[in-house]
Design a protein around this motif. Structure first.
Motif, PDB file in Angstrom:
ATOM      1  N   GLY A 167      -0.915  -0.333  -9.742  1.00  0.00           N
ATOM      2  CA  GLY A 167      -0.259   0.967  -9.683  1.00  0.00           C
ATOM      3  C   GLY A 167      -0.832   1.952 -10.686  1.00  0.00           C
ATOM      4  O   GLY A 167      -1.043   3.123 -10.370  1.00  0.00           O
ATOM      5  N   LYS A 168      -1.117   1.475 -11.886  1.00  0.00           N
ATOM      6  CA  LYS A 168      -1.666   2.365 -12.912  1.00  0.00           C
ATOM      7  C   LYS A 168      -3.079   2.825 -12.570  1.00  0.00           C
ATOM      8  O   LYS A 168      -3.498   3.901 -12.977  1.00  0.00           O
ATOM      9  CB  LYS A 168      -1.621   1.688 -14.269  1.00  0.00           C
ATOM     10  N   LEU A 169      -3.803   2.016 -11.815  1.00  0.00           N
ATOM     11  CA  LEU A 169      -5.133   2.429 -11.357  1.00  0.00           C
ATOM     12  C   LEU A 169      -5.038   3.116  -9.989  1.00  0.00           C
ATOM     13  O   LEU A 169      -6.055   3.349  -9.338  1.00  0.00           O
ATOM     14  CB  LEU A 169      -6.075   1.219 -11.291  1.00  0.00           C
ATOM     15  N   ARG A 170      -3.814   3.451  -9.578  1.00  0.00           N
ATOM     16  CA  ARG A 170      -3.544   4.213  -8.348  1.00  0.00           C
ATOM     17  C   ARG A 170      -4.119   3.555  -7.094  1.00  0.00           C
ATOM     18  O   ARG A 170      -4.562   4.247  -6.177  1.00  0.00           O
ATOM     19  CB  ARG A 170      -4.039   5.657  -8.492  1.00  0.00           C
ATOM     20  N   ASP A 171      -4.161   2.235  -7.077  1.00  0.00           N
ATOM     21  CA  ASP A 171      -4.694   1.493  -5.924  1.00  0.00           C
ATOM     22  C   ASP A 171      -6.086   1.977  -5.541  1.00  0.00           C
ATOM     23  O   ASP A 171      -6.482   1.931  -4.376  1.00  0.00           O
ATOM     24  CB  ASP A 171      -3.767   1.610  -4.705  1.00  0.00           C
ATOM     25  N   ASP A 172      -6.853   2.449  -6.516  1.00  0.00           N
ATOM     26  CA  ASP A 172      -8.181   3.025  -6.290  1.00  0.00           C
ATOM     27  C   ASP A 172      -9.252   1.956  -6.516  1.00  0.00           C
ATOM     28  O   ASP A 172      -9.519   1.580  -7.663  1.00  0.00           O
ATOM     29  CB  ASP A 172      -8.393   4.208  -7.229  1.00  0.00           C
ATOM     30  N   CYS A 191       0.856  -1.175   0.000  1.00  0.00           N
ATOM     31  CA  CYS A 191       0.000   0.000   0.000  1.00  0.00           C
ATOM     32  C   CYS A 191       0.897   1.231   0.000  1.00  0.00           C
ATOM     33  O   CYS A 191       1.786   1.353   0.842  1.00  0.00           O
ATOM     34  CB  CYS A 191      -0.901  -0.007   1.237  1.00  0.00           C
ATOM     35  N   HIS A 192       0.684   2.133  -0.949  1.00  0.00           N
ATOM     36  CA  HIS A 192       1.531   3.319  -1.030  1.00  0.00           C
ATOM     37  C   HIS A 192       1.231   4.327   0.075  1.00  0.00           C
ATOM     38  O   HIS A 192       2.055   5.183   0.359  1.00  0.00           O
ATOM     39  CB  HIS A 192       1.407   3.960  -2.414  1.00  0.00           C
ATOM     40  N   GLU A 193       0.069   4.225   0.690  1.00  0.00           N
ATOM     41  CA  GLU A 193      -0.259   5.137   1.793  1.00  0.00           C
ATOM     42  C   GLU A 193       0.342   4.673   3.116  1.00  0.00           C
ATOM     43  O   GLU A 193       0.892   5.463   3.860  1.00  0.00           O
ATOM     44  CB  GLU A 193      -1.776   5.285   1.935  1.00  0.00           C
TER      45      GLU A 193
END
Length: 90
Positions: A55-60, A36-38
């Motif tokens: 990653g390309k979907l920004r973990d959204d 998790c980048h957060e």
């Protein structure tokens, strides 16, 4: 040696617990530590393509749900109600 806060041994344990496979596509070898980048929390080990996709979907999660709906043919489309007036799907 540590990668994303885990040791090589811990990474290898994760890979073994996933039977060596990417838990998303189930077709490729798990080789890339996903986190998790957060929070920095390690989630698992993925193949390159699946890790890149997240990653390309920004973990959204919402973006991932829209991508899933798109793949399943449930494309988000406004409906023409009158000339120049569209109703958005709810």
């Amino acid at each position: 040696m540590r990668q994303y806060g885990i040791t090589v041994a811990e990474r290898d344990e994760l890979i073994a617990s996933q039977a060596g496979m990417c838990p998303i596509c189930l077709a490729a070898s798990a080789e890339h530590v996903d986190h998790c980048h957060e929070t920095g929390r390690v989630r698992g080990v993925l193949c390159f393509n699946c890790n890149s996709a997240l990653g390309k979907l920004r973990d959204d999660p919402d973006a991932m749900r829209r991508a899933l709906a798109y793949l399943e043919g449930n494309v988000w489309k406004p409906t023409l109600v009158a000339q120049g007036v569209y109703r958005l799907p709810s």
